[in-house]
Every structure is written in structure tokens, then in C-alpha cells.
Design a protein around this motif. Structure first.
Motif, PDB file in Angstrom:
ATOM      1  N   MET A  31       4.598   4.497   3.633  1.00  5.75           N
ATOM      2  CA  MET A  31       4.126   5.201   2.439  1.00  5.75           C
ATOM      3  C   MET A  31       3.049   4.397   1.715  1.00  5.75           C
ATOM      4  O   MET A  31       2.081   4.961   1.185  1.00  5.75           O
ATOM      5  CB  MET A  31       5.292   5.498   1.510  1.00  5.75           C
ATOM      6  CG  MET A  31       6.267   6.543   2.062  1.00  5.75           C
ATOM      7  SD  MET A  31       7.767   6.729   1.059  1.00  5.75           S
ATOM      8  CE  MET A  31       7.085   7.410  -0.455  1.00  5.75           C
ATOM      9  N   THR A  32       3.207   3.089   1.686  1.00  7.53           N
ATOM     10  CA  THR A  32       2.198   2.254   1.020  1.00  7.53           C
ATOM     11  C   THR A  32       0.897   2.255   1.803  1.00  7.53           C
ATOM     12  O   THR A  32      -0.192   2.253   1.222  1.00  7.53           O
ATOM     13  CB  THR A  32       2.721   0.819   0.844  1.00  7.53           C
ATOM     14  OG1 THR A  32       3.927   0.854   0.075  1.00  7.53           O
ATOM     15  CG2 THR A  32       1.707  -0.051   0.098  1.00  7.53           C
ATOM     16  N   LYS A  33       0.987   2.259   3.111  1.00  7.86           N
ATOM     17  CA  LYS A  33      -0.229   2.359   3.920  1.00  7.86           C
ATOM     18  C   LYS A  33      -0.952   3.669   3.639  1.00  7.86           C
ATOM     19  O   LYS A  33      -2.194   3.708   3.609  1.00  7.86           O
ATOM     20  CB  LYS A  33       0.115   2.257   5.407  1.00  7.86           C
ATOM     21  CG  LYS A  33       0.343   0.828   5.868  1.00  7.86           C
ATOM     22  CD  LYS A  33       0.231   0.729   7.374  1.00  7.86           C
ATOM     23  CE  LYS A  33       0.102  -0.725   7.791  1.00  7.86           C
ATOM     24  NZ  LYS A  33      -0.169  -0.871   9.231  1.00  7.86           N
ATOM     25  N   GLY A  34      -0.185   4.740   3.413  1.00  3.69           N
ATOM     26  CA  GLY A  34      -0.775   6.016   3.033  1.00  3.69           C
ATOM     27  C   GLY A  34      -1.688   6.608   4.085  1.00  3.69           C
ATOM     28  O   GLY A  34      -1.698   6.202   5.247  1.00  3.69           O
ATOM     29  N   GLU A  35      -2.484   7.561   3.627  1.00  4.31           N
ATOM     30  CA  GLU A  35      -3.396   8.257   4.537  1.00  4.31           C
ATOM     31  C   GLU A  35      -4.759   7.583   4.616  1.00  4.31           C
ATOM     32  O   GLU A  35      -5.575   7.913   5.454  1.00  4.31           O
ATOM     33  CB  GLU A  35      -3.582   9.715   4.074  1.00  4.31           C
ATOM     34  CG  GLU A  35      -2.297  10.543   4.077  1.00  4.31           C
ATOM     35  CD  GLU A  35      -1.716  10.712   5.472  1.00  4.31           C
ATOM     36  OE1 GLU A  35      -2.508  10.769   6.431  1.00  4.31           O
ATOM     37  OE2 GLU A  35      -0.483  10.781   5.593  1.00  4.31           O
ATOM     38  N   SER A  36      -5.031   6.669   3.697  1.00  6.15           N
ATOM     39  CA  SER A  36      -6.309   5.949   3.711  1.00  6.15           C
ATOM     40  C   SER A  36      -6.065   4.510   3.283  1.00  6.15           C
ATOM     41  O   SER A  36      -4.974   4.157   2.815  1.00  6.15           O
ATOM     42  CB  SER A  36      -7.318   6.612   2.761  1.00  6.15           C
ATOM     43  OG  SER A  36      -6.967   6.357   1.405  1.00  6.15           O
ATOM     44  N   LYS A  37      -7.072   3.674   3.422  1.00  3.43           N
ATOM     45  CA  LYS A  37      -6.938   2.265   3.086  1.00  3.43           C
ATOM     46  C   LYS A  37      -6.813   2.022   1.584  1.00  3.43           C
ATOM     47  O   LYS A  37      -6.338   0.965   1.161  1.00  3.43           O
ATOM     48  CB  LYS A  37      -8.139   1.488   3.629  1.00  3.43           C
ATOM     49  CG  LYS A  37      -8.153   1.345   5.137  1.00  3.43           C
ATOM     50  CD  LYS A  37      -9.340   0.508   5.586  1.00  3.43           C
ATOM     51  CE  LYS A  37      -9.352   0.323   7.093  1.00  3.43           C
ATOM     52  NZ  LYS A  37      -8.198  -0.480   7.564  1.00  3.43           N
ATOM     53  N   THR A  38      -7.231   2.999   0.778  1.00  3.92           N
ATOM     54  CA  THR A  38      -7.265   2.770  -0.669  1.00  3.92           C
ATOM     55  C   THR A  38      -6.183   3.512  -1.440  1.00  3.92           C
ATOM     56  O   THR A  38      -5.928   3.190  -2.594  1.00  3.92           O
ATOM     57  CB  THR A  38      -8.631   3.193  -1.249  1.00  3.92           C
ATOM     58  OG1 THR A  38      -8.875   4.566  -0.938  1.00  3.92           O
ATOM     59  CG2 THR A  38      -9.744   2.323  -0.681  1.00  3.92           C
ATOM     60  N   GLU A  39      -5.535   4.488  -0.805  1.00  4.79           N
ATOM     61  CA  GLU A  39      -4.570   5.315  -1.529  1.00  4.79           C
ATOM     62  C   GLU A  39      -3.153   5.094  -1.010  1.00  4.79           C
ATOM     63  O   GLU A  39      -2.924   4.939   0.185  1.00  4.79           O
ATOM     64  CB  GLU A  39      -4.936   6.800  -1.406  1.00  4.79           C
ATOM     65  CG  GLU A  39      -6.267   7.139  -2.073  1.00  4.79           C
ATOM     66  CD  GLU A  39      -6.602   8.607  -1.967  1.00  4.79           C
ATOM     67  OE1 GLU A  39      -5.780   9.353  -1.394  1.00  4.79           O
ATOM     68  OE2 GLU A  39      -7.671   9.007  -2.444  1.00  4.79           O
ATOM     69  N   ILE A  40      -2.212   5.089  -1.942  1.00  4.23           N
ATOM     70  CA  ILE A  40      -0.805   4.922  -1.623  1.00  4.23           C
ATOM     71  C   ILE A  40      -0.107   6.278  -1.691  1.00  4.23           C
ATOM     72  O   ILE A  40      -0.465   7.125  -2.512  1.00  4.23           O
ATOM     73  CB  ILE A  40      -0.147   3.926  -2.604  1.00  4.23           C
ATOM     74  CG1 ILE A  40       1.309   3.649  -2.219  1.00  4.23           C
ATOM     75  CG2 ILE A  40      -0.243   4.415  -4.035  1.00  4.23           C
ATOM     76  CD1 ILE A  40       1.935   2.545  -3.045  1.00  4.23           C
ATOM     77  N   SER A  41       0.869   6.505  -0.826  1.00  6.08           N
ATOM     78  CA  SER A  41       1.653   7.735  -0.889  1.00  6.08           C
ATOM     79  C   SER A  41       2.954   7.437  -1.645  1.00  6.08           C
ATOM     80  O   SER A  41       3.708   6.553  -1.246  1.00  6.08           O
ATOM     81  CB  SER A  41       1.983   8.245   0.515  1.00  6.08           C
ATOM     82  OG  SER A  41       0.814   8.602   1.209  1.00  6.08           O
ATOM     83  N   VAL A  42       3.197   8.156  -2.714  1.00  5.93           N
ATOM     84  CA  VAL A  42       4.441   7.960  -3.465  1.00  5.93           C
ATOM     85  C   VAL A  42       5.478   9.010  -3.086  1.00  5.93           C
ATOM     86  O   VAL A  42       6.645   8.889  -3.465  1.00  5.93           O
ATOM     87  CB  VAL A  42       4.190   7.963  -4.989  1.00  5.93           C
ATOM     88  CG1 VAL A  42       3.331   6.778  -5.385  1.00  5.93           C
ATOM     89  CG2 VAL A  42       3.546   9.269  -5.432  1.00  5.93           C
ATOM     90  N   THR A  43       5.057  10.023  -2.347  1.00  5.05           N
ATOM     91  CA  THR A  43       5.994  11.014  -1.819  1.00  5.05           C
ATOM     92  C   THR A  43       5.661  11.272  -0.354  1.00  5.05           C
ATOM     93  O   THR A  43       4.536  11.039   0.095  1.00  5.05           O
ATOM     94  CB  THR A  43       5.920  12.350  -2.591  1.00  5.05           C
ATOM     95  OG1 THR A  43       4.609  12.924  -2.415  1.00  5.05           O
ATOM     96  CG2 THR A  43       6.199  12.147  -4.075  1.00  5.05           C
TER      97      THR A  43
END
Length: 282
Positions: A31-43
Motif C-alpha cells: 500500500m505504501t508503494k502505491g500505484e506510483s513512486k510519489t503517491e501512497i495508497s491508504v485504502t
């Protein structure tokens, strides 16, 4: 505390308990890696979470990878994570996600080169909190010092913060890295405060011997940022400083820290000959 929530429940097997923490770490990591290098996924969608954890168990050669689905339900039951709108899973608090991501990042450190650490993690704001938490978990001094050096090479503010996050017994060396930087003194003072380390106090007191008013006030601000009892004690002493700007700034700092220890001395300052100092003390 959250891990121990699982202990009283007899429905959670010992085998599950061994894996649940690792599943949380992996989920937080993804989730912290997320979909991009700059954004985090919280859900994350619950089905995606199930797939991610099932794949993780397969990679770990666990014999029943579909147990991930049941264990995910156990984690939801014990309030480590929760199910929000549209069947989206989230950690109960972002700090929990950051902490479990920090634990996983610590495991990954031996696999990462210095360049990977700098450009994939230290270089991105979303990893700042997990990295800061991770620094408190590092149990090798050489590794901790090396990480601070890498961070200073990317961002001085980040490096200074991490210097004060390592184990207390190593902060003499890490804060020393900040103090040894060949940078303008005002910036160095600000960075020493950024460490929030008591180790920096002695050096900051040296700057309070300068006659430059801006430098004096910066040193007071740095002591405020440290906020420890030792820093508060030095700020209280500064209420008697000959420079009224220093007395005023120290009074403001103590007011923001809300230290009860300082109240008697602040009351005395209400009789200061300088009206600005009296105002700040009040």
C-alpha cells in the motif's frame, strides 16, 4: 499493543499468529508503494488484498496460501485493519501502516544498494515517516550511521531528522555528522534543532555565546524544537539572558512547549523592564 490483541482469542491458531504480523507488513509495504513512486495508497479493495496476501504466501512456500483469506478476516476482526466504504481495506490509523511498512523496509535493507535506498526511498516524501520509524528499529550502529549519511546526501533536513531517530547511544556520531557539515551557521543551527536530540544541546549552547542577534534567536528556536527536559532547563536559564530578544524568544518557546516547570520563572519575567518580554511571558 495491536499485535497482542490477537493473543487472548483462542480461535486464532499459533500458526496464524506467526504469519499475521508478516501479512500486515506486506500489506503495508504494498500500500505504501502505491500505484506510483510519489503517491501512497491508504485504502485497497478487499479482493485485491486477498490476492496480494495469497501471492505472498505462495512466494514464501507456505503450503496453504488460500489461508490468506481467513487470516485477513482475523485481522479485520481484531481491529488492526478495517473495512471502509466500497469494500476498501485500510489501516485503523496511518501510523500503523507506516510502522508495519517500516518493519518490512528494515527486512529489505540487506537487499538494497545505497543508490536504491537513496533514489527509491529516501528521495520520496511518502517514505519519510516509515524510514524515520525504521531508524529506531535498526540494531547495527554502522548501518544506522550509513543511513544518515545517505539521507544527508539527498536532503539535509531529512538527514538531520534521521540523525536524531537512531538509538540514543549512537546519536553522538550521527548528530556529529550534522555538526560537521560545511554549511552556513544559521542553517546548521536549524538542522541541529531538527535532530530533536539532546546530544545537540551542548553545541547549541555554544552558539548562544555569539553576539549576533539572529544567531541567538535561531539557537533558542532549535532548543524549542528539541523539547526535552534538558532543553527546557536551558530555555528557563535563558529567561535571565542579558539580551531581551533572547529572553522574549525563550519565553515564547516555553509557552508553546507548555512546560509547567517554567511557570514560576515566567511569572518572575512579568516584571521585566522590557515590555515585549513581559508580553511574551504573559
Amino acid at each position: 499493543i495491536y499485535d497482542n490483541k490477537l493473543n487472548p482469542d483462542n480461535s486464532v491458531t499459533n500458526e496464524a499468529r506467526r504469519w499475521l504480523k508478516r501479512l500486515l507488513q506486506h500489506l503495508a509495504w504494498v500500500m505504501t508503494k502505491g500505484e506510483s513512486k510519489t503517491e501512497i495508497s491508504v485504502t485497497i479493495p478487499i479482493q485485491k488484498a486477498r490476492d496480494i496476501l495469497t501471492t505472498f504466501l505462495k512466494e514464501q512456500d507456505y503450503h496453504q496460501p488460500r489461508d490468506a483469506e481467513k487470516w485477513l478476516d482475523d485481522l479485520l476482526k481484531h481491529h488492526l485493519i478495517q473495512l471502509g466504504a466500497d469494500n476498501q481495506i485500510e489501516f485503523r490509523h496511518q501510523l500503523l501502516q507506516e510502522y508495519y511498512a517500516a518493519e518490512r523496509l528494515l527486512e529489505e535493507l540487506p537487499k538494497l544498494s545505497d543508490d536504491e535506498l537513496q533514489w527509491e526511498y529516501l528521495n520520496y516524501l511518502k517514505w519519510t515517516e516509515p524510514v524515520a520509524l525504521m531508524m529506531q528499529l535498526v540494531d547495527k550502529e554502522s548501518q544506522a550511521v550509513g543511513l544518515v549519511k545517505l539521507a544527508l546526501g539527498i536532503d539535509l533536513q531529512l538527514g538531520a531528522r534521521l540523525a536524531g531517530k537512531v538509538k540514543e547511544e549512537w546519536q553522538g556520531e550521527t548528530v556529529g555528522l550534522v555538526d560537521d557539515l560545511e554549511i552556513p551557521l544559521l542553517l546548521k543551527i536549524r538542522l541541529l534543532g531538527r535532530t530533536e536530540s539532546e546530544v545537540a544541546i551542548r553545541r547549541l549552547l555554544e552558539f548562544l555565546e555569539y553576539e549576533d542577534s539572529t544567531m541567538l534567536q535561531s539557537a533558542v528556536n532549535a532548543l524549542e524544537e528539541i523539547k526535552s527536559e534538558a532543553a527546557i532547563s536551558e530555555l528557563i536559564k535563558l529567561l535571565e539572558h542579558q539580551n531581551s530578544n533572547v529572553r522574549s524568544r525563550a519565553a515564547s518557546a516555553l509557552g508553546r512547549i507548555k512546560s509547567e516547570t517554567a511557570i514560576p520563572e515566567l511569572i518572575k519575567l512579568l516584571e521585566d523592564k522590557n515590555s515585549s518580554v513581559r508580553y511574551k511571558a504573559a
